[in-house]
Design a protein around this motif. Structure first.
Motif, PDB file in Angstrom:
ATOM      1  N   UNK A  59       0.836  -1.203   0.000  1.00  0.00           N
ATOM      2  CA  UNK A  59       0.000   0.000   0.000  1.00  0.00           C
ATOM      3  C   UNK A  59       0.870   1.252   0.000  1.00  0.00           C
ATOM      4  N   UNK A  60       0.461   2.241  -0.739  1.00  0.00           N
ATOM      5  CA  UNK A  60       1.215   3.492  -0.810  1.00  0.00           C
ATOM      6  C   UNK A  60       0.884   4.377   0.389  1.00  0.00           C
ATOM      7  N   UNK A  61       1.856   5.109   0.903  1.00  0.00           N
ATOM      8  CA  UNK A  61       1.579   6.046   2.003  1.00  0.00           C
ATOM      9  C   UNK A  61       0.684   7.180   1.523  1.00  0.00           C
ATOM     10  N   UNK A  62      -0.110   7.718   2.431  1.00  0.00           N
ATOM     11  CA  UNK A  62      -1.049   8.773   2.062  1.00  0.00           C
ATOM     12  C   UNK A  62      -0.330  10.040   1.640  1.00  0.00           C
ATOM     13  N   UNK A  63       0.763  10.356   2.296  1.00  0.00           N
ATOM     14  CA  UNK A  63       1.522  11.559   1.972  1.00  0.00           C
ATOM     15  C   UNK A  63       2.893  11.169   1.464  1.00  0.00           C
ATOM     16  N   UNK A  64       3.413  11.940   0.542  1.00  0.00           N
ATOM     17  CA  UNK A  64       4.750  11.663   0.020  1.00  0.00           C
ATOM     18  C   UNK A  64       5.450  12.968  -0.316  1.00  0.00           C
ATOM     19  N   UNK A  65       6.722  12.892  -0.583  1.00  0.00           N
ATOM     20  CA  UNK A  65       7.532  14.068  -0.888  1.00  0.00           C
ATOM     21  C   UNK A  65       7.819  14.195  -2.376  1.00  0.00           C
ATOM     22  N   UNK A  66       6.898  13.711  -3.210  1.00  0.00           N
ATOM     23  CA  UNK A  66       7.134  13.794  -4.653  1.00  0.00           C
ATOM     24  C   UNK A  66       7.278  15.253  -5.080  1.00  0.00           C
ATOM     25  N   UNK A  67       8.224  15.502  -5.949  1.00  0.00           N
ATOM     26  CA  UNK A  67       8.569  16.867  -6.308  1.00  0.00           C
ATOM     27  C   UNK A  67       8.140  17.257  -7.718  1.00  0.00           C
ATOM     28  N   UNK A  68       7.586  16.301  -8.476  1.00  0.00           N
ATOM     29  CA  UNK A  68       7.242  16.603  -9.867  1.00  0.00           C
ATOM     30  C   UNK A  68       5.799  16.172 -10.112  1.00  0.00           C
ATOM     31  N   UNK A  69       4.980  17.097 -10.600  1.00  0.00           N
ATOM     32  CA  UNK A  69       3.557  16.815 -10.769  1.00  0.00           C
ATOM     33  C   UNK A  69       3.293  15.657 -11.726  1.00  0.00           C
ATOM     34  N   UNK A  70       4.055  15.569 -12.821  1.00  0.00           N
ATOM     35  CA  UNK A  70       3.838  14.495 -13.791  1.00  0.00           C
ATOM     36  C   UNK A  70       4.153  13.132 -13.181  1.00  0.00           C
ATOM     37  N   UNK A  71       5.209  13.076 -12.416  1.00  0.00           N
ATOM     38  CA  UNK A  71       5.561  11.830 -11.729  1.00  0.00           C
ATOM     39  C   UNK A  71       4.513  11.508 -10.686  1.00  0.00           C
ATOM     40  N   UNK A  72       4.034  12.517  -9.995  1.00  0.00           N
ATOM     41  CA  UNK A  72       3.034  12.303  -8.955  1.00  0.00           C
ATOM     42  C   UNK A  72       1.758  11.698  -9.541  1.00  0.00           C
ATOM     43  N   UNK A  73       1.366  12.108 -10.735  1.00  0.00           N
ATOM     44  CA  UNK A  73       0.164  11.563 -11.365  1.00  0.00           C
ATOM     45  C   UNK A  73       0.338  10.084 -11.720  1.00  0.00           C
ATOM     46  N   UNK A  74       1.509   9.743 -12.261  1.00  0.00           N
ATOM     47  CA  UNK A  74       1.782   8.350 -12.620  1.00  0.00           C
ATOM     48  C   UNK A  74       1.788   7.473 -11.379  1.00  0.00           C
ATOM     49  N   UNK A  75       2.444   7.953 -10.325  1.00  0.00           N
ATOM     50  CA  UNK A  75       2.500   7.190  -9.072  1.00  0.00           C
ATOM     51  C   UNK A  75       1.105   7.052  -8.472  1.00  0.00           C
ATOM     52  N   UNK A  76       0.317   8.122  -8.535  1.00  0.00           N
ATOM     53  CA  UNK A  76      -1.035   8.063  -7.984  1.00  0.00           C
ATOM     54  C   UNK A  76      -1.878   7.016  -8.706  1.00  0.00           C
ATOM     55  N   UNK A  77      -1.708   6.901 -10.018  1.00  0.00           N
ATOM     56  CA  UNK A  77      -2.454   5.894 -10.786  1.00  0.00           C
ATOM     57  C   UNK A  77      -2.043   4.480 -10.371  1.00  0.00           C
ATOM     58  N   UNK A  78      -0.734   4.292 -10.199  1.00  0.00           N
ATOM     59  CA  UNK A  78      -0.245   2.983  -9.754  1.00  0.00           C
ATOM     60  C   UNK A  78      -0.736   2.668  -8.352  1.00  0.00           C
ATOM     61  N   UNK A  79      -0.650   3.652  -7.464  1.00  0.00           N
ATOM     62  CA  UNK A  79      -1.031   3.426  -6.072  1.00  0.00           C
ATOM     63  C   UNK A  79      -2.524   3.167  -5.909  1.00  0.00           C
ATOM     64  N   UNK A  80      -3.341   3.701  -6.815  1.00  0.00           N
ATOM     65  CA  UNK A  80      -4.782   3.507  -6.683  1.00  0.00           C
ATOM     66  C   UNK A  80      -5.170   2.040  -6.780  1.00  0.00           C
TER      67      UNK A  80
END
Length: 298
Positions: free
Chosen positions: A31-52
């Motif tokens: 499971x992905x943590x609720x909060x993260x220190x991602x610094x790039x919006x495009x990367x954050x979207x890809x990770x969010x899709x995977x984590x969902x």
């Protein structure tokens, strides 16, 4: 954590060859943590899709990346754990500028003193010590009529006529939650369990069950002296009296003894010299046929 405890207990007392995926001993759950220190919006979207995908519980179809997290504190892909001590390290962040040189056994993501690590350690040792668990048959006694309910079964050594039997009581908590009371367990099978025979709890040798027969010959395992409740994730490992070694304080369990008496003889793994010679001849002929065919074709 109690669900993982129940799953590991089942895995290491059930028939077949148990497989523990790396990180289970640290409670990693993908499971992905609720909060993260991602610094790039495009990367954050890809990770969010995977984590969902981790919230869908669509078992067998989770992205592989949710099963292959980093297991060191300097890694950027650190997912959650069912163990609170380990879960504090969860984070998805950027790659560090320097890599930690700390030895693996000192890394905060790999502690070895928490309850899950110790539970797996003791259950692996217990399984290895009990012939009934490594190469025995299975006899079901009781199962709750709802998902993830209580379960009771025996493991019996092959050819042992019941000697060395291990009885497992297990409660995962299930959707109904709460403790599962145990006081008398009906025992199935035509095993020669004698009236008054004791089955000792390997986790707590002072706790035991006594075999009783009713007027119809049905066998029960009674816990008259120490009835109780199994909490979610709780379990009891009962072994016939006389088949346990003294309690191991380091592991927190009493192991089975007399394994050699119930071990099924294994065939010799090394073939005889005659058979090896035959294999060499057959192999040589098999290799020669294509070469001869190539020469004739020319």
């Amino acid at each position: 954590e109690y669900l993982l405890t129940a799953a590991v207990t089942w895995l290491l007392t059930a028939p077949g060859a148990p497989i523990l995926y790396y990180g289970v001993e640290q409670g990693y759950n993908g499971n992905c943590p609720a909060a993260s220190d991602l610094y790039d919006a495009s990367v954050r979207d890809v990770v969010a899709e995977t984590c969902s995908a981790s919230t869908m519980e669509n078992y067998g179809n989770h992205p592989d990346s949710l099963k292959r997290q980093d297991m060191f504190l300097s890694g950027p892909w650190r997912l959650e754990s069912a163990v609170s001590e380990v879960n504090r390290t969860a984070n998805i962040t950027r790659l560090p500028s320097t890599v930690s040189t700390k030895p693996w056994h000192e890394d905060e993501m790999l502690p070895r003193s928490h309850s899950m690590y110790r539970h797996i350690q003791r259950m692996v040792a217990f399984r290895r010590s009990c012939p009934a668990l490594t190469q025995g048959s299975t006899l079901m006694h009781e199962a709750a009529n709802y998902p993830c309910g209580t379960l009771a079964f025996s493991r019996l050594p092959f050819g042992g006529e019941g000697a060395g039997e291990v009885i497992v009581l297990l409660s995962s908590g299930g959707p109904q939650g709460g403790d599962a009371p145990f006081e008398a367990l009906p025992l199935n099978g035509e095993i020669n369990r004698t009236e008054g025979q004791l089955y000792v709890n390997a986790m707590s040798p002072g706790h035991f069950g006594t075999v009783r027969h009713d007027q119809n010959g049905q066998q029960f395992l009674h816990f008259d002296d120490s009835p109780g409740n199994l909490p979610p994730g709780g379990f009891v490992l009962l072994v016939q009296e006389g088949h346990l070694t003294p309690f191991n304080d380091k592991l927190g369990i009493a192991l089975c003894k007399g394994a050699a008496a119930f071990t099924v003889p294994m065939a010799k793994a090394r073939p005889s010299s005659f058979m090896r010679a035959i294999w060499y001849i057959v192999g040589g002929v098999a290799l020669a046929i294509p070469a001869v065919a190539w020469i004739l074709a020319r």
